[in-house]
Design a protein around this motif. Structure first.
Motif, PDB file in Angstrom:
ATOM      1  N   HIS A  77       4.098   5.912   8.823  1.00  0.00           N
ATOM      2  CA  HIS A  77       4.861   6.267   8.493  1.00  0.00           C
ATOM      3  C   HIS A  77       5.922   5.504   8.925  1.00  0.00           C
ATOM      4  CE1 HIS A  77       7.268  10.048   8.378  1.00  0.00           C
ATOM      5  NE2 HIS A  77       8.239   9.831   9.373  1.00  0.00           N
ATOM      6  N   ASN A  78       7.219   5.692   8.163  1.00  0.00           N
ATOM      7  CA  ASN A  78       8.363   4.745   8.668  1.00  0.00           C
ATOM      8  C   ASN A  78       9.807   5.444   8.070  1.00  0.00           C
ATOM      9  OD1 ASN A  78       9.994   2.216   8.870  1.00  0.00           O
ATOM     10  ND2 ASN A  78       9.119   1.465   7.025  1.00  0.00           N
ATOM     11  N   ARG A  79      10.023   5.999   8.796  1.00  0.00           N
ATOM     12  CA  ARG A  79      11.783   6.896   8.822  1.00  0.00           C
ATOM     13  C   ARG A  79      11.993   7.386   7.325  1.00  0.00           C
ATOM     14  NH1 ARG A  79      13.172   4.713  13.058  1.00  0.00           N
ATOM     15  NH2 ARG A  79      12.764   2.352  14.023  1.00  0.00           N
ATOM     16  N   VAL A 134      -8.965   6.505   2.425  1.00  0.00           N
ATOM     17  CA  VAL A 134      -9.093   6.293   0.761  1.00  0.00           C
ATOM     18  C   VAL A 134      -7.270   6.352   0.515  1.00  0.00           C
ATOM     19  CG1 VAL A 134     -11.158   7.366   0.566  1.00  0.00           C
ATOM     20  CG2 VAL A 134      -9.302   9.198   1.203  1.00  0.00           C
ATOM     21  N   ASP A 135      -6.881   7.211   1.688  1.00  0.00           N
ATOM     22  CA  ASP A 135      -5.124   7.380   0.684  1.00  0.00           C
ATOM     23  C   ASP A 135      -4.187   6.573   2.680  1.00  0.00           C
ATOM     24  OD1 ASP A 135      -4.918   8.924   2.696  1.00  0.00           O
ATOM     25  OD2 ASP A 135      -5.064  10.484   2.163  1.00  0.00           O
ATOM     26  N   THR A 136      -5.121   5.721   2.701  1.00  0.00           N
ATOM     27  CA  THR A 136      -3.486   5.228   3.388  1.00  0.00           C
ATOM     28  C   THR A 136      -3.867   3.528   3.316  1.00  0.00           C
ATOM     29  OG1 THR A 136      -3.462   7.010   5.182  1.00  0.00           O
ATOM     30  CG2 THR A 136      -2.235   4.491   6.258  1.00  0.00           C
ATOM     31  N   THR A 137      -3.477   2.900   2.571  1.00  0.00           N
ATOM     32  CA  THR A 137      -3.399   1.182   2.474  1.00  0.00           C
ATOM     33  C   THR A 137      -3.676   0.690   4.207  1.00  0.00           C
ATOM     34  OG1 THR A 137      -2.313   0.894   1.368  1.00  0.00           O
ATOM     35  CG2 THR A 137      -2.512  -0.600   1.139  1.00  0.00           C
ATOM     36  N   GLY A 138      -4.520  -0.305   4.266  1.00  0.00           N
ATOM     37  CA  GLY A 138      -4.561  -1.005   5.496  1.00  0.00           C
ATOM     38  C   GLY A 138      -5.327  -0.529   6.263  1.00  0.00           C
ATOM     39  N   LEU A 139      -5.816   0.936   6.412  1.00  0.00           N
ATOM     40  CA  LEU A 139      -6.567   0.998   7.773  1.00  0.00           C
ATOM     41  C   LEU A 139      -7.472   0.747   7.462  1.00  0.00           C
ATOM     42  CD1 LEU A 139      -6.116   5.044   7.976  1.00  0.00           C
ATOM     43  CD2 LEU A 139      -5.241   3.744   9.211  1.00  0.00           C
ATOM     44  N   THR A 140      -8.246   0.055   6.417  1.00  0.00           N
ATOM     45  CA  THR A 140      -9.608  -0.621   6.338  1.00  0.00           C
ATOM     46  C   THR A 140      -9.556  -2.029   7.396  1.00  0.00           C
ATOM     47  OG1 THR A 140      -9.022  -1.387   4.480  1.00  0.00           O
ATOM     48  CG2 THR A 140     -10.374   0.310   4.342  1.00  0.00           C
ATOM     49  N   ARG A 141      -8.468  -2.782   6.931  1.00  0.00           N
ATOM     50  CA  ARG A 141      -7.978  -3.832   8.145  1.00  0.00           C
ATOM     51  C   ARG A 141      -8.804  -3.622   9.257  1.00  0.00           C
ATOM     52  NH1 ARG A 141      -2.285  -5.081   5.173  1.00  0.00           N
ATOM     53  NH2 ARG A 141      -2.097  -4.315   6.883  1.00  0.00           N
ATOM     54  N   VAL A 146     -16.579   0.059  14.076  1.00  0.00           N
ATOM     55  CA  VAL A 146     -15.778   1.016  14.121  1.00  0.00           C
ATOM     56  C   VAL A 146     -16.620   1.429  12.186  1.00  0.00           C
ATOM     57  CG1 VAL A 146     -13.402   1.910  13.042  1.00  0.00           C
ATOM     58  CG2 VAL A 146     -13.414   0.742  14.969  1.00  0.00           C
ATOM     59  N   ARG A 147     -16.312   2.096  12.080  1.00  0.00           N
ATOM     60  CA  ARG A 147     -17.048   2.588  11.140  1.00  0.00           C
ATOM     61  C   ARG A 147     -16.593   3.488  10.086  1.00  0.00           C
ATOM     62  NH1 ARG A 147     -22.518   5.859  12.185  1.00  0.00           N
ATOM     63  NH2 ARG A 147     -21.390   6.455  14.972  1.00  0.00           N
ATOM     64  N   SER A 148     -15.347   4.299  10.799  1.00  0.00           N
ATOM     65  CA  SER A 148     -14.653   5.095  10.513  1.00  0.00           C
ATOM     66  C   SER A 148     -12.839   4.999  11.150  1.00  0.00           C
ATOM     67  CB  SER A 148     -15.035   6.587   8.934  1.00  0.00           C
ATOM     68  OG  SER A 148     -14.176   6.728   8.925  1.00  0.00           O
ATOM     69  N   VAL A 149     -12.013   4.672  10.123  1.00  0.00           N
ATOM     70  CA  VAL A 149     -10.732   5.188  10.750  1.00  0.00           C
ATOM     71  C   VAL A 149     -10.078   6.509  10.192  1.00  0.00           C
ATOM     72  CG1 VAL A 149      -8.176   4.343  11.465  1.00  0.00           C
ATOM     73  CG2 VAL A 149     -10.506   2.530  11.543  1.00  0.00           C
ATOM     74  N   GLU A 150     -10.124   7.214  11.037  1.00  0.00           N
ATOM     75  CA  GLU A 150      -8.966   8.668  10.495  1.00  0.00           C
ATOM     76  C   GLU A 150      -7.909   8.499  11.997  1.00  0.00           C
ATOM     77  OE1 GLU A 150     -10.167  13.272  10.538  1.00  0.00           O
ATOM     78  OE2 GLU A 150     -10.749  12.504   9.212  1.00  0.00           O
ATOM     79  N   VAL A 151      -6.577   8.628  11.335  1.00  0.00           N
ATOM     80  CA  VAL A 151      -5.283   9.525  12.325  1.00  0.00           C
ATOM     81  C   VAL A 151      -5.222  10.783  12.223  1.00  0.00           C
ATOM     82  CG1 VAL A 151      -3.141   8.429  13.643  1.00  0.00           C
ATOM     83  CG2 VAL A 151      -5.191   6.848  12.514  1.00  0.00           C
ATOM     84  N   SER A 152      -4.696  11.286  13.072  1.00  0.00           N
ATOM     85  CA  SER A 152      -4.179  12.904  13.111  1.00  0.00           C
ATOM     86  C   SER A 152      -2.686  12.394  14.195  1.00  0.00           C
ATOM     87  CB  SER A 152      -5.173  13.757  13.114  1.00  0.00           C
ATOM     88  OG  SER A 152      -6.430  14.020  12.284  1.00  0.00           O
ATOM     89  N   LEU A 153      -2.286  13.085  13.351  1.00  0.00           N
ATOM     90  CA  LEU A 153      -0.347  13.072  14.155  1.00  0.00           C
ATOM     91  C   LEU A 153      -0.140  14.219  14.275  1.00  0.00           C
ATOM     92  CD1 LEU A 153       0.960  10.222  12.825  1.00  0.00           C
ATOM     93  CD2 LEU A 153      -0.062  10.180  14.569  1.00  0.00           C
ATOM     94  N   ALA A 154      -0.188  14.849  15.098  1.00  0.00           N
ATOM     95  CA  ALA A 154       1.081  15.927  15.703  1.00  0.00           C
ATOM     96  C   ALA A 154       2.215  15.695  16.369  1.00  0.00           C
ATOM     97  CB  ALA A 154       0.304  17.335  16.045  1.00  0.00           C
ATOM     98  N   ILE A 155       3.608  15.169  16.101  1.00  0.00           N
ATOM     99  CA  ILE A 155       4.607  14.813  16.719  1.00  0.00           C
ATOM    100  C   ILE A 155       5.942  15.739  16.613  1.00  0.00           C
ATOM    101  CG2 ILE A 155       7.010  13.332  16.465  1.00  0.00           C
ATOM    102  CD1 ILE A 155       4.454  10.985  16.176  1.00  0.00           C
ATOM    103  N   THR A 156       6.410  16.089  17.537  1.00  0.00           N
ATOM    104  CA  THR A 156       6.682  17.528  17.181  1.00  0.00           C
ATOM    105  C   THR A 156       8.722  15.915  18.140  1.00  0.00           C
ATOM    106  OG1 THR A 156       6.031  19.012  18.550  1.00  0.00           O
ATOM    107  CG2 THR A 156       8.559  18.922  18.780  1.00  0.00           C
TER     108      THR A 156
END
Length: 95
Positions: free
Chosen positions: A70-72, A87-94, A38-48
């Motif tokens: 996301h937490n409520r 770069v803007d989501t704590t923990g994704l690098t883990r 895994v070289r990079s993690v990017e998560v895109s959400l589209a939750i209706t």
């Protein structure tokens, strides 16, 4: 709905219904059938969903490491449409 971009994974189940007042909620897995780097993690959400404050979203790595995306938060606003980057989501690098 869960989506992903990789050429080495089986797709998750799209358009899962989100139940109201059901604590376990829903979950879905992205399964990678081979060893990859895994070289990079990017998560895109589209939750209706009609109440964004109901939603809690975690990404769990193969070793069990969990990252809360996301937490409520968001109160009565509709839907959760966002991309989470390392770069803007704590923990994704883990992961």
């Amino acid at each position: 709905m869960l989506g992903f971009y990789t050429n080495r994974a089986r797709p998750p189940t799209p358009a899962l219904a989100i139940p109201d007042n059901h604590q376990p909620g829903v979950s879905n897995k992205i399964i990678v059938d081979e060893t990859v780097t895994v070289r990079s993690v990017e998560v895109s959400l589209a939750i209706t969903h009609t109440y964004r404050g109901d939603l809690a979203v975690e990404l769990i790595g193969p070793d069990g490491t969990a990252v809360t995306l996301h937490n409520r938060v968001g109160g009565t606003r509709d839907n959760l449409v966002r991309t989470y980057l390392v770069v803007d989501t704590t923990g994704l690098t883990r992961l």
